[in-house]
Every structure is written in structure tokens, then in C-alpha cells.
Enzyme design. Structure first.
Site, PDB file in Angstrom:
ATOM      1  CE  LYS A  12     -23.173  10.244 -13.887  1.00  0.00           C
ATOM      2  NZ  LYS A  12     -21.019   9.827 -13.216  1.00  0.00           N
ATOM      3  CD  GLU A  52     -33.230  -2.786  -7.655  1.00  0.00           C
ATOM      4  OE1 GLU A  52     -31.819  -3.518  -6.622  1.00  0.00           O
ATOM      5  OE2 GLU A  52     -34.581  -2.665  -7.882  1.00  0.00           O
ATOM      6  CB  CYS A  70     -25.373  -5.940  -6.885  1.00  0.00           C
ATOM      7  SG  CYS A  70     -25.795  -6.688  -8.434  1.00  0.00           S
ATOM      8  CD  GLU A  91     -22.368  -4.177  -1.954  1.00  0.00           C
ATOM      9  OE1 GLU A  91     -21.720  -2.769  -2.038  1.00  0.00           O
ATOM     10  OE2 GLU A  91     -22.760  -4.303  -3.013  1.00  0.00           O
TER      11      GLU A  91
HETATM   12  P1  NAD Z   1     -21.648   5.016  -6.609  1.00  0.00           P
HETATM   13  O1  NAD Z   1     -22.477   4.744  -6.287  1.00  0.00           O
HETATM   14  O2  NAD Z   1     -20.367   4.968  -6.366  1.00  0.00           O
HETATM   15  O3  NAD Z   1     -21.949   5.940  -7.989  1.00  0.00           O
HETATM   16  C1  NAD Z   1     -22.795   4.539  -9.523  1.00  0.00           C
HETATM   17  C2  NAD Z   1     -23.168   6.005  -9.763  1.00  0.00           C
HETATM   18  O4  NAD Z   1     -24.030   7.005  -9.437  1.00  0.00           O
HETATM   19  C3  NAD Z   1     -21.925   6.688 -11.145  1.00  0.00           C
HETATM   20  O5  NAD Z   1     -22.441   7.028 -12.266  1.00  0.00           O
HETATM   21  C4  NAD Z   1     -21.721   7.860 -10.176  1.00  0.00           C
HETATM   22  O6  NAD Z   1     -21.187   8.533 -11.159  1.00  0.00           O
HETATM   23  C5  NAD Z   1     -23.383   8.594  -9.551  1.00  0.00           C
HETATM   24  N1  NAD Z   1     -23.098   9.264  -8.374  1.00  0.00           N
HETATM   25  C6  NAD Z   1     -22.437   8.895  -7.719  1.00  0.00           C
HETATM   26  N2  NAD Z   1     -22.733  10.085  -6.909  1.00  0.00           N
HETATM   27  C7  NAD Z   1     -23.646  10.481  -6.825  1.00  0.00           C
HETATM   28  C8  NAD Z   1     -24.649  12.055  -7.201  1.00  0.00           C
HETATM   29  N3  NAD Z   1     -24.467  12.409  -5.995  1.00  0.00           N
HETATM   30  N4  NAD Z   1     -25.815  12.223  -7.378  1.00  0.00           N
HETATM   31  C9  NAD Z   1     -26.011  11.677  -8.707  1.00  0.00           C
HETATM   32  N5  NAD Z   1     -24.787  10.641  -9.403  1.00  0.00           N
HETATM   33  C10 NAD Z   1     -24.466  10.379  -8.330  1.00  0.00           C
HETATM   34  O7  NAD Z   1     -21.078   2.971  -7.378  1.00  0.00           O
HETATM   35  P2  NAD Z   1     -19.949   2.412  -7.522  1.00  0.00           P
HETATM   36  O8  NAD Z   1     -18.875   2.121  -7.005  1.00  0.00           O
HETATM   37  O9  NAD Z   1     -20.076   3.138  -9.067  1.00  0.00           O
HETATM   38  O10 NAD Z   1     -20.723   0.652  -8.122  1.00  0.00           O
HETATM   39  C11 NAD Z   1     -21.295  -0.621  -6.878  1.00  0.00           C
HETATM   40  C12 NAD Z   1     -22.205  -0.090  -6.151  1.00  0.00           C
HETATM   41  O11 NAD Z   1     -23.700  -0.988  -7.279  1.00  0.00           O
HETATM   42  C13 NAD Z   1     -22.338  -1.600  -5.087  1.00  0.00           C
HETATM   43  O12 NAD Z   1     -22.967  -0.836  -4.090  1.00  0.00           O
HETATM   44  C14 NAD Z   1     -23.001  -2.608  -5.773  1.00  0.00           C
HETATM   45  O13 NAD Z   1     -23.396  -3.758  -5.116  1.00  0.00           O
HETATM   46  C15 NAD Z   1     -24.095  -1.563  -6.746  1.00  0.00           C
HETATM   47  N6  NAD Z   1     -25.171  -2.539  -7.953  1.00  0.00           N
HETATM   48  C16 NAD Z   1     -25.663  -2.779  -8.009  1.00  0.00           C
HETATM   49  C17 NAD Z   1     -26.327  -3.875  -8.603  1.00  0.00           C
HETATM   50  C18 NAD Z   1     -28.081  -4.096  -8.453  1.00  0.00           C
HETATM   51  O14 NAD Z   1     -28.875  -4.663  -9.072  1.00  0.00           O
HETATM   52  N7  NAD Z   1     -28.694  -3.831  -6.932  1.00  0.00           N
HETATM   53  C19 NAD Z   1     -26.047  -3.873 -10.260  1.00  0.00           C
HETATM   54  C20 NAD Z   1     -24.846  -3.830  -9.942  1.00  0.00           C
HETATM   55  C21 NAD Z   1     -23.595  -3.117  -8.928  1.00  0.00           C
END
Ligand code: NAD
Length: 498
Positions: free
Chosen positions: A181, A256, A290, A390
Site C-alpha cells: 500500500k 520505522e 528520514c 522533525e
Molecule cells: P505517513 O505516516 O503520513 O504515511 C506513510 C504511509 O502510511 C502512507 O502509505 C499512508 O497512506 C499510510 N497511512 C496513513 N494513515 C494510515 C492509517 N491510519 N493506517 C494505515 N496506513 C496509514 O508518512 P509520510 O508523510 O508518507 O512519510 C514521511 C515520514 O516518514 C517522516 O516522518 C519520515 O521521517 C518517515 N520516514 C522514516 C524512514 C525510516 O526508515 N525511519 C524512512 C523514510 C521516511
């Protein structure tokens, strides 16, 4: 670009080896964040029923896939690596148009993903257990790894090729089937990734994709009893919810999440090297990594020299459309992120000393997209929101400290623990830092960003819950370990006499 995966701009789901039009009535347009007039993708917000169809396809494909010998599963990943290398330019250009990073950064991400596929291909021949001495005579004990079944992979927009790859590759080489997804901001890029697995010969139903909102499509994966595990990367807010919900349903979860990564500069460091690292770490990919360097923690006696150099070099960076080869930094991914960046910039102007940026970018190219200026704040208080939260934008906070001990304290004073860097030539301090820094990844005299495909990736504290991704240990999350006891005494078990 019209491919079976996308039919031009319209994204489709991939279920049981077929590209299928979503049945939803809800669609969103994804516009190029550097040029809002361009509609890059038309994205379905698929229904929960469609997510369940994808799980059913994955469940049906599992028995045959787990029976394929692991080395043969690995060879499919090797083919996917070759295909991805051949399609590097298409993937990179699409990624730049869909999420905004520069073409050079996008190409780098594709190459990193190729390396992950190459490494994970070899895992097919290394899915080993342990042989151990038994406590009993004429008994043989060992462990083996087995796949779990259907795995859900929920991914963010900021590494739309490598994160799906670093979840799907270990999951399927270990014999699981997957429902991906992806983020709706990068759905078309995700479709091209899935198409590569299809073209590499991965059988129908082994990799499926459903494009939709987190709440509905992601939620359906979380709730489905046939999904054994969820591998999530994204924000802390969502990750915490997923982990809690997974625990309630006895699902294995790996989350993560965010980072607030420090780059520590000591007085004896090569300052120009540290400037180079901070520049790239803080502002490449618009600070939307990240592992981005969001804090520089620096000893007072070299702070002015460091800041003079980074400000003059950052001033020369060109902000614009990432497809332009002269551009160093692209836009924010969306309006929400743009407003978050400006909110922190306004906060910083009140709390700290603005050295560069800080004003809204307007006029010409800037009016076409979500552009934010490279912004540097000095004299940031280590407990302020600027230094703790962040931001996920091109906003660098500099905290001045007296000595190494204070630097380490400041570096560790945030709730996150993903990546860190130390610039020094003092061997004892290097080892003290490695020992005491609370991050899952640390770099000595290299930037906070970047990692190699065969090393584990993930964070401590609030950044990461669950097992590490990438490297050899990635398969730990995607396998169950079975302990086997074989008694070849031919008799009944005697009670232990020793
Ligand atoms: P996000 O949490 O908004 O979304 C991530 C995914 O989760 C998307 O596919 C989204 O549709 C899904 N999602 C959202 N709500 C959900 C729910 N209630 N149930 C199930 N799935 C749901 O994050 P984003 O804005 O896409 O990405 C940015 C974030 O990702 C930043 O905080 C960044 O630090 C983090 N990130 C972490 C790493 C790591 O390895 N630590 C790597 C890359 C990005």
C-alpha cells in the site's frame, strides 16, 4: 509514460498478476510539486474491499510460492535488479515529477534499490538456521526459517522506490507474499516498481498492490486476519497507531518512523568536510529524508568558521524544478509540508538567530510549485521545538556547545534515534561517541544520510519499533524461526542424569 501499470497517468491496482482499474468512485490528482499545472498521476482511493481482494490473491499464491526453492526465488530478484538498472532513467524522471527530488538524487535512489535487490537475491542461498549441540545424547537439534504468509507493506512518499524494494525483496525471498500500500503521492512510481517484479517473473499473487488512503486501504490490511505481519515506514503518529492495532490483533509489526539527526562537529575536525556533509545532509532532497541532518551541534571555538562557510555555500544552491540539471534542491512534497516548513521558520525567527533564508520564495518558477528557501538558524536552544521536532524540510538548526560531553548530551536529547554523524580526528572521542550515541546508524566523518544496501537500517527510541530493515538481518522480521528436536536413540527419553 504509458505502461501496463499505469495506462498513461491513471494508476491501477495490481491484484493476482493483473493490472485492474479500481472500482472506487473517489480519485485524486497528483500534481508535480515543482509545476502544479502538470497532472502527473490520477490516483484511485481504492476501497477496503479492493484491499481485501489483494490479500485474498496473496493468500492464494502463498502455498505455491513457499514451495519454490529459496535460491530460485532469489534469482527472480537478481532479474529484477537488472531490469531496474535498465529502467533507471524512466523511474528517476517519474520520481522527480511525482515527488520533487532532483533527478540526480532520484537516480541515486534507483541505484541504491538495485543494490538492495542484488544483495537480497543472494539471501535466497543464505536463509540459514543454526545447528546446535543437544543436551541429550543421540539427539540432533537445529533451527530453520520459514515464511509467515501474507505481509502488508505500507510505505511513505519520500523514498518511493527504495522503501517498497527494501520491504518486498526480503519478504518474498523468504517465501512470503505481499500486499503493498504505497503513498498516494507516489503511486505511479510504486506501480513501476511492482511492474519490475512482474517482468522479472515473480508469479501472479506473490506481489500485489492496492493504491488508496491510509485509513481505508491501509486500515483494511491492518484489520485483515490473513495478514500476518505489517512492515510500515512513515510518520510517528501513524506508526504508533499501526503498532498498537497490530498488537491487538497479534500481528507482527515493524515500524520505522521519524528522525531528528545530529551532526556533531568538534574543534579539531576538518571543518570543510563537516560543512560539505551538513550542506548535503540538511538540504538535499529538500530535507525530506528520514536521515536528514536537521541539527548541527558544534563546539563554540569553530562555530563561526563553520557557519560562515556553510552560509556562503548554501547561498549558491539553486532551488527549482529537480528536472533542471542546474538545480540543487527541489520543492516540498505538498502544500501541507510547505506550510509546516514556513511555520517552523516563523517560530525560529522568534526563538533563534536567522542566518540564511527565512522569507517566502515568490515570483517566476517559485509561484509554480511548493518552494521553500534553504534556511539556517544559529543559537538554537536544544530544548526548543526547532531543535526537537522533525520538521522534514530544508531548515537547519545550529546548537553551540562548550565541549564533547555537552555535544553528546544535546545530540541524545531528542526522542528520535535514527542517524547521527561526528566530525573529529580524535580517536578516543570517536569510540566514545559510537558507544554512547543513541541512534541506530552512526557515521564518523561522513554525512548522516546514505547507507549501504547490505547494512541494517533503522532507529532506536521513538524512531523504530520492531526489527531492523535491510542487510542480512532484514529476513529476521520476515521469517518465523522453528526449533527442531530429533531423537535418534530409538528409546524412551530418560530423565537427565547430569
Ligand atoms: P505517513 O505516516 O503520513 O504515511 C506513510 C504511509 O502510511 C502512507 O502509505 C499512508 O497512506 C499510510 N497511512 C496513513 N494513515 C494510515 C492509517 N491510519 N493506517 C494505515 N496506513 C496509514 O508518512 P509520510 O508523510 O508518507 O512519510 C514521511 C515520514 O516518514 C517522516 O516522518 C519520515 O521521517 C518517515 N520516514 C522514516 C524512514 C525510516 O526508515 N525511519 C524512512 C523514510 C521516511
Amino acid at each position: 509514460m504509458a505502461t501496463p501499470a499505469t495506462q498513461g497517468r491513471i494508476c491501477r491496482n495490481f491484484i493476482h498478476g493483473e493490472w485492474v482499474a479500481s472500482r472506487t468512485t473517489r480519485w485524486v490528482e497528483r500534481r508535480n510539486p515543482a509545476d502544479l499545472e502538470e497532472v502527473v498521476s490520477v490516483v484511485p482511493l481504492s476501497t477496503a474491499a479492493e484491499a481485501r481482494d489483494a490479500v485474498e490473491a496473496a493468500r492464494a499464491a502463498f502455498p505455491a510460492w513457499r514451495a519454490v526453492p529459496a535460491p530460485a526465488r532469489g534469482r527472480m530478484l537478481a532479474r529484477a535488479a537488472l531490469l531496474m538498472e535498465q529502467r533507471k532513467e524512466d523511474l528517476a524522471r517519474l520520481m522527480t515529477r511525482e515527488e520533487g527530488k532532483t533527478l540526480k538524487d532520484a537516480q541515486g535512489e534507483v541505484i541504491k534499490s538495485v543494490r538492495i535487490l542484488e544483495f537480497m537475491a543472494g539471501e535466497g542461498t543464505r536463509l540459514s538456521g543454526e545447528t546446535l549441540p543437544s543436551d541429550l545424547p543421540n539427539n540432533f537439534v537445529y533451527t530453520l526459517r520459514q515464511p509467515m504468509g501474507v505481509v502488508g507493506a505500507i510505505t511513505p512518499w519520500n523514498f518511493p522506490v527504495s522503501i517498497p524494494v527494501w520491504k518486498i525483496a526480503p519478504a518474498i525471498v523468504a517465501g512470503n507474499t505481499v500486499v503493498l500500500k504505497p503513498s498516494t503521492y507516489t503511486a505511479q512510481t510504486a506501480a513501476l516498481v511492482v511492474e519490475i517484479f512482474q517482468d522479472a517473473g515473480v508469479p501472479a499473487g506473490v506481489v500485489n498492490m492496492v493504491i488508496g488512503s491510509g485509513k481505508e486501504a491501509g486500515g483494511a490490511l491492518l484489520e485483515h486476519p490473513d495478514v500476518q505481519a505489517i512492515s510500515f515506514t512513515g510518520s510517528n503518529e501513524v506508526g504508533a497507531r499501526i503498532y498498537g492495532s497490530g498488537a491487538e490483533r497479534s500481528k507482527k509489526c515493524q515500524c520505522e518512523m521519524g528522525g531528528k539527526n545530529p551532526l556533531v562537529v568538534l574543534g579539531d575536525a576538518n571543518i570543510e568536510l563537516a560543512v560539505e556533509a551538513a550542506l548535503y545532509g540538511a538540504f538535499a532532497s529538500t530535507g525530506q529524508r528520514c536521515t536528514a541532518t536537521s541539527r548541527v551541534v558544534i563546539e563554540e571555538d569553530v562555530a563561526d568558521r563553520f557557519l560562515e562557510s556553510i552560509v556562503s555555500r548554501a547561498r549558491a544552491w539553486k532551488v527549482g524544478n529537480g528536472l533542471d540539471p542546474d538545480v540543487d534542491m527541489g520543492p516540498a512534497v505538498n502544500e501541507q509540508q510547505l506550510e509546516t516548513d514556513y511555520r517552523y521558520i516563523e517560530m525560529g525567527k522568534k526563538e533563534a538567530r536567522l542566518l540564511l533564508g527565512g522569507e517566502r520564495l515568490t515570483g517566476g518558477t517559485y509561484d509554480r510549485g511548493y518552494f521553500v528557501p534553504i534556511t539556517i538558524f544559529d543559537d538554537v536552544a536544544p530544548d526548543s521545538a526547532l531543535a526537537q521536532d522533525e520538521i522534514f524540510g530544508p531548515v537547519l538548526s545550529v546548537v553551540r556547545v562548550r565541549d564533547f560531553e555537552e555535544a553528546l548530551g544535546v545530540a541524545n536529547s531528542v526522542r528520535y534515534g535514527l542517524s547521527s554523524a561526528l566530525y573529529t580526528n580524535d580517536g578516543a572521542k570517536m569510540f566514545a561517541f559510537i558507544e554512547r550515541i543513541e541512534t541506530g546508524i552512526t557515521h564518523i566523518n561522513s554525512p548522516t544520510v546514505g547507507g549501504e544496501a547490505h547494512l541494517p537500517f533503522g532507529g532506536m527510541k521513538a524512531t523504530g519499533i520492531g526489527l531492523r530493515e535491510m542487510g542480512h538481518v532484514a529476513v529476521d522480521f520476515f521469517t518465523e524461526v522453528k526449533s527442531v528436536y530429533i531423537d535418534f536413540t530409538g528409546g524412551k527419553r530418560e530423565s537427565r542424569t547430569y
